[in-house]
Design a protein around this motif. Structure first.
Motif, PDB file in Angstrom:
ATOM      1  N   ILE A 144      -7.067   2.075   4.590  1.00 21.75           N
ATOM      2  CA  ILE A 144      -6.823   2.286   3.497  1.00 21.75           C
ATOM      3  C   ILE A 144      -7.153   1.360   2.499  1.00 21.75           C
ATOM      4  O   ILE A 144      -6.658  -0.208   2.686  1.00 21.75           O
ATOM      5  CB  ILE A 144      -5.452   3.003   2.770  1.00 21.75           C
TER       6      ILE A 144
ATOM      7  N   LYS B 137      -0.386   7.228   6.703  1.00 23.28           N
ATOM      8  CA  LYS B 137      -1.251   6.398   5.863  1.00 23.28           C
ATOM      9  C   LYS B 137      -0.309   6.273   4.593  1.00 23.28           C
ATOM     10  O   LYS B 137      -1.256   7.706   4.716  1.00 23.28           O
ATOM     11  CB  LYS B 137      -2.524   5.821   6.513  1.00 23.28           C
TER      12      LYS B 137
ATOM     13  N   PHE C   6      -7.532  -4.256   1.521  1.00 22.80           N
ATOM     14  CA  PHE C   6      -7.954  -3.589   2.734  1.00 22.80           C
ATOM     15  C   PHE C   6      -7.459  -4.584   3.593  1.00 22.80           C
ATOM     16  O   PHE C   6      -7.431  -3.922   4.753  1.00 22.80           O
ATOM     17  CB  PHE C   6      -9.225  -3.464   2.831  1.00 22.80           C
TER      18      PHE C   6
ATOM     19  N   ASP D 133       2.746   2.616  11.616  1.00 23.37           N
ATOM     20  CA  ASP D 133       2.258   2.590  12.465  1.00 23.37           C
ATOM     21  C   ASP D 133       3.111   2.344  14.264  1.00 23.37           C
ATOM     22  O   ASP D 133       4.289   1.808  14.081  1.00 23.37           O
ATOM     23  CB  ASP D 133       1.786   0.963  12.818  1.00 23.37           C
ATOM     24  N   HIS D 134       2.804   2.644  15.080  1.00 17.76           N
ATOM     25  CA  HIS D 134       3.763   2.525  16.240  1.00 17.76           C
ATOM     26  C   HIS D 134       4.502   3.690  16.611  1.00 17.76           C
ATOM     27  O   HIS D 134       5.872   3.737  16.340  1.00 17.76           O
ATOM     28  CB  HIS D 134       4.057   1.643  16.757  1.00 17.76           C
TER      29      HIS D 134
ATOM     30  N   LYS E 146       3.588  -6.944   7.417  1.00 22.11           N
ATOM     31  CA  LYS E 146       4.423  -6.161   9.284  1.00 22.11           C
ATOM     32  C   LYS E 146       5.307  -6.532   8.754  1.00 22.11           C
ATOM     33  O   LYS E 146       6.197  -7.721   9.579  1.00 22.11           O
ATOM     34  CB  LYS E 146       2.951  -6.916  10.062  1.00 22.11           C
TER      35      LYS E 146
HETATM   36  N1  CTP Z   1      -4.976  -0.622   8.453  1.00 21.96           N
HETATM   37  C1  CTP Z   1      -5.483   0.785   7.751  1.00 21.96           C
HETATM   38  N2  CTP Z   1      -6.083   0.463   6.316  1.00 21.96           N
HETATM   39  C2  CTP Z   1      -5.867  -1.156   6.361  1.00 21.96           C
HETATM   40  C3  CTP Z   1      -6.219  -1.976   7.060  1.00 21.96           C
HETATM   41  C4  CTP Z   1      -5.019  -2.012   8.788  1.00 21.96           C
HETATM   42  O1  CTP Z   1      -5.076   1.178   7.338  1.00 21.96           O
HETATM   43  N3  CTP Z   1      -6.815  -1.589   5.047  1.00 21.96           N
HETATM   44  C5  CTP Z   1      -4.194   0.263   9.595  1.00 21.96           C
HETATM   45  C6  CTP Z   1      -4.906  -0.080  10.745  1.00 21.96           C
HETATM   46  O2  CTP Z   1      -5.849   1.110  11.002  1.00 21.96           O
HETATM   47  C7  CTP Z   1      -4.208   0.124  11.712  1.00 21.96           C
HETATM   48  C8  CTP Z   1      -2.574  -0.353  10.726  1.00 21.96           C
HETATM   49  O3  CTP Z   1      -2.913  -0.804   9.718  1.00 21.96           O
HETATM   50  O4  CTP Z   1      -3.878   1.311  12.492  1.00 21.96           O
HETATM   51  C9  CTP Z   1      -2.068  -1.957  11.721  1.00 21.96           C
HETATM   52  O5  CTP Z   1      -3.067  -2.535  11.566  1.00 21.96           O
HETATM   53  P1  CTP Z   1      -3.760  -4.673  11.678  1.00 21.96           P
HETATM   54  O6  CTP Z   1      -2.514  -5.275  11.488  1.00 21.96           O
HETATM   55  O7  CTP Z   1      -4.961  -4.742  11.430  1.00 21.96           O
HETATM   56  O8  CTP Z   1      -3.973  -3.706  12.608  1.00 21.96           O
HETATM   57  P2  CTP Z   1      -3.272  -4.545  15.134  1.00 21.96           P
HETATM   58  O9  CTP Z   1      -3.425  -6.380  14.623  1.00 21.96           O
HETATM   59  O10 CTP Z   1      -3.917  -3.742  15.437  1.00 21.96           O
HETATM   60  O11 CTP Z   1      -1.853  -3.984  14.659  1.00 21.96           O
HETATM   61  P3  CTP Z   1      -0.760  -4.289  15.799  1.00 21.96           P
HETATM   62  O12 CTP Z   1      -0.816  -5.829  16.399  1.00 21.96           O
HETATM   63  O13 CTP Z   1       0.869  -3.990  14.706  1.00 21.96           O
HETATM   64  O14 CTP Z   1      -0.677  -2.832  16.577  1.00 21.96           O
END
Ligand code: CTP
Length: 152
Positions: free
Chosen positions: A11, A60, A89, A18-19, A94
């Motif tokens: 998004i 999301k 993006f 998440d999780h 977090k």
């Molecule tokens: N995400 C999203 N749109 C974005 C950026 C991220 O939907 N523009 C979602 C990713 O698909 C993911 C979550 O947000 O499910 C967290 O993204 P990210 O921190 O990049 O992923 P991970 O490092 O895998 O996260 P974690 O360590 O928390 O598992």
């Protein structure tokens, strides 16, 4: 999971929850009061493979951030959840949810005789206990059905 395996598109702006424990995605939407009529984009993934959880749900919500009381209630049904704030993006914030000691003014008590249901100016208050949440006034315990008693 690599990008080409993503089940739900990234998004631009908003919040990614998440999780989430598999099976709880619709309860997450209930807690956030989202039924789709609000007009913002909502994507839901259910039973998505996860290294940490085996299977997880993911929600999301575009163009929307969460209030602390929403996060507090979310933590009760999704204690492992991560709340990611996305801007242009990128994940800019977090946070793991933390279990609060209690929640005030967000859950209604299912006990019809509870003082909080008696038309008195009393805010509900539930303490978080090992197996759910307990009404401070009448000690009724809410367990799996927490999401059905959300007032926010
Ligand atoms: N995400 C999203 N749109 C974005 C950026 C991220 O939907 N523009 C979602 C990713 O698909 C993911 C979550 O947000 O499910 C967290 O993204 P990210 O921190 O990049 O992923 P991970 O490092 O895998 O996260 P974690 O360590 O928390 O598992």
């Amino acid at each position: 999971m690599s990008d080409h395996e993503l089940r739900v598109s990234k998004i631009r702006d908003g919040t990614v929850i998440d999780h989430v424990e598999a099976g709880q995605a619709l309860n997450v939407l209930a807690i956030l009061g989202i039924d789709g009529s609000e007009g913002f984009g909502v994507s839901v993934g259910m039973n998505v493979p996860s290294d940490r959880l085996g299977r997880k749900d993911i929600v999301k919500v575009e163009d929307r951030e969460l209030s602390q009381s929403e996060v507090d209630v979310l933590s009760l049904i999704a204690p492992e959840a991560t709340i990611n704030i996305v801007r242009d993006f990128e994940v800019v914030e977090k946070n793991r949810v933390t279990r609060p000691d209690g929640v005030t003014g967000v859950l209604s008590c299912p006990n019809r005789n509870c003082i909080t249901n008696a038309d008195e100016p009393i805010e509900t208050r539930f303490d978080v206990v090992a197996d759910g949440v307990r009404c401070d006034y009448c000690a009724t315990i809410l367990r799996a059905d927490i999401a059905e008693h959300i007032d926010v």
